[in-house]
Design a protein around this motif. Structure first.
Motif, PDB file in Angstrom:
ATOM      1  N   LEU A  45       0.823  -1.199   0.000  1.00 44.53           N
ATOM      2  CA  LEU A  45       0.000   0.000   0.000  1.00 44.53           C
ATOM      3  C   LEU A  45       0.864   1.257   0.000  1.00 44.53           C
ATOM      4  O   LEU A  45       1.988   1.247   0.494  1.00 44.53           O
ATOM      5  N   THR A  46       0.306   2.334  -0.520  1.00 42.91           N
ATOM      6  CA  THR A  46       0.968   3.637  -0.442  1.00 42.91           C
ATOM      7  C   THR A  46       0.565   4.386   0.817  1.00 42.91           C
ATOM      8  O   THR A  46       1.253   5.308   1.249  1.00 42.91           O
ATOM      9  N   SER A  47      -0.583   3.974   1.409  1.00 39.49           N
ATOM     10  CA  SER A  47      -1.072   4.586   2.645  1.00 39.49           C
ATOM     11  C   SER A  47      -2.108   3.648   3.247  1.00 39.49           C
ATOM     12  O   SER A  47      -2.476   2.632   2.650  1.00 39.49           O
ATOM     13  N   ASP A  48      -2.585   3.984   4.433  1.00 37.90           N
ATOM     14  CA  ASP A  48      -3.611   3.176   5.067  1.00 37.90           C
ATOM     15  C   ASP A  48      -4.882   3.164   4.209  1.00 37.90           C
ATOM     16  O   ASP A  48      -5.165   4.119   3.481  1.00 37.90           O
ATOM     17  N   ALA A  49      -5.637   2.081   4.310  1.00 38.57           N
ATOM     18  CA  ALA A  49      -6.832   1.938   3.489  1.00 38.57           C
ATOM     19  C   ALA A  49      -7.935   1.273   4.294  1.00 38.57           C
ATOM     20  O   ALA A  49      -7.678   0.412   5.141  1.00 38.57           O
ATOM     21  N   ASP A  50      -9.173   1.673   4.025  1.00 38.68           N
ATOM     22  CA  ASP A  50     -10.339   1.080   4.668  1.00 38.68           C
ATOM     23  C   ASP A  50     -10.613  -0.286   4.050  1.00 38.68           C
ATOM     24  O   ASP A  50     -10.667  -0.423   2.823  1.00 38.68           O
ATOM     25  N   ALA A  51     -10.817  -1.294   4.887  1.00 41.34           N
ATOM     26  CA  ALA A  51     -11.010  -2.661   4.393  1.00 41.34           C
ATOM     27  C   ALA A  51     -12.234  -2.784   3.494  1.00 41.34           C
ATOM     28  O   ALA A  51     -12.183  -3.452   2.455  1.00 41.34           O
ATOM     29  N   GLY A  52     -13.333  -2.133   3.875  1.00 40.33           N
ATOM     30  CA  GLY A  52     -14.546  -2.226   3.082  1.00 40.33           C
ATOM     31  C   GLY A  52     -14.379  -1.664   1.695  1.00 40.33           C
ATOM     32  O   GLY A  52     -14.861  -2.240   0.712  1.00 40.33           O
TER      33      GLY A  52
END
Length: 245
Positions: A45-52
């Protein structure tokens, strides 16, 4: 087309926070995919991401750990509400998850057990189910402790009927549907323990909770019975019109 290939393509082309995706396992040989398959991948990933958002579905149950070596790799085993399952090693960011259900661990174990039974791996499937059944019986023991006011019991009680029900649930042929019987046992015990806990609370406290709930405020005592949600489990087992495969 299999959902694993659809989701893999989405991650490669439609997820702005994804730098790279490296699939492995059965998805790399689509002829080996079946209705019990998950999607195994390494995800940068390039940054945090929401799982949904990332996986285009609602998280239903999961295991979320970090590698013991340096903690930089998130190991996420995720079951989505539509029955799809993803096993991801995540680097470069974190897949954010919602607040887990109180039943999260039970949900995950039963979903995994269903897939093991589906592939004929009854030893692993039953091992997982027995863990849930054991926790169910422990809840019934807690119910009896609350009813009698002691943890020392010299003889049997009405709660012992739960043991016979558990044995009957496991008496039939083992298969994916076995997990739904274990889920029903879990729900029964959880509801009984909730009822016992509410009955044990002082009457004045229960009345204050009811008044607070009526006024729209946060109640000090949970007066609502647990609301089970086995949507994903039924889909995995195949007792709905939806097939995640």
């Amino acid at each position: 087309m299999h959902w694993q290939l659809d989701l893999l393509e989405r991650l490669r082309t439609a997820a702005p926070t994804v730098r790279d995706v490296r699939p492995y396992g059965s998805v790399t040989t689509p002829d080996h995919l079946d209705r019990w398959s998950d999607l195994d991948l390494e995800l940068d990933l390039t940054s945090d991401a929401d799982a949904g958002h990332l996986f285009d579905g609602t998280p239903w149950a999961w295991q979320d750990t970090r590698d013991h070596a340096d903690g930089t790799v998130q190991r996420l085993r995720l079951v989505l509400a539509d029955g799809r399952r993803v096993d991801a090693a995540v680097r470069g960011g974190t897949v954010r998850l919602p607040e887990p259900s109180p039943d999260n661990a039970v949900r995950f174990d039963l979903a995994l057990a269903a897939t093991r039974f589906g592939r004929g791996a009854d030893l692993i499937g039953l091992h997982l189910v027995l863990g849930v059944v054991r926790s169910t019986l422990e809840r019934w023991m807690a119910v009896e402790d609350r009813r009698t006011g002691t943890t020392h019991h010299r003889s049997g009680s009405v709660a012992d009927a739960a043991a016979a029900r558990a044995l009957a649930a496991l008496a039939g042929p083992l298969g994916p549907a076995t997990v739904l019987q274990a889920a029903a046992l879990h729900d029964e015990a959880r509801a009984a323990l909730h009822e016992a806990a509410c009955a044990e609370a002082p009457a004045a406290l229960r009345e204050a909770a009811r008044a607070a709930a009526h006024d729209g405020a946060r109640a000090d005592v949970d007066t609502d019975a647990p609301t089970p949600d086995w949507t994903a489990l039924r889909t995995i087992v195949g007792q709905t019109g939806t097939d995640p495969a």
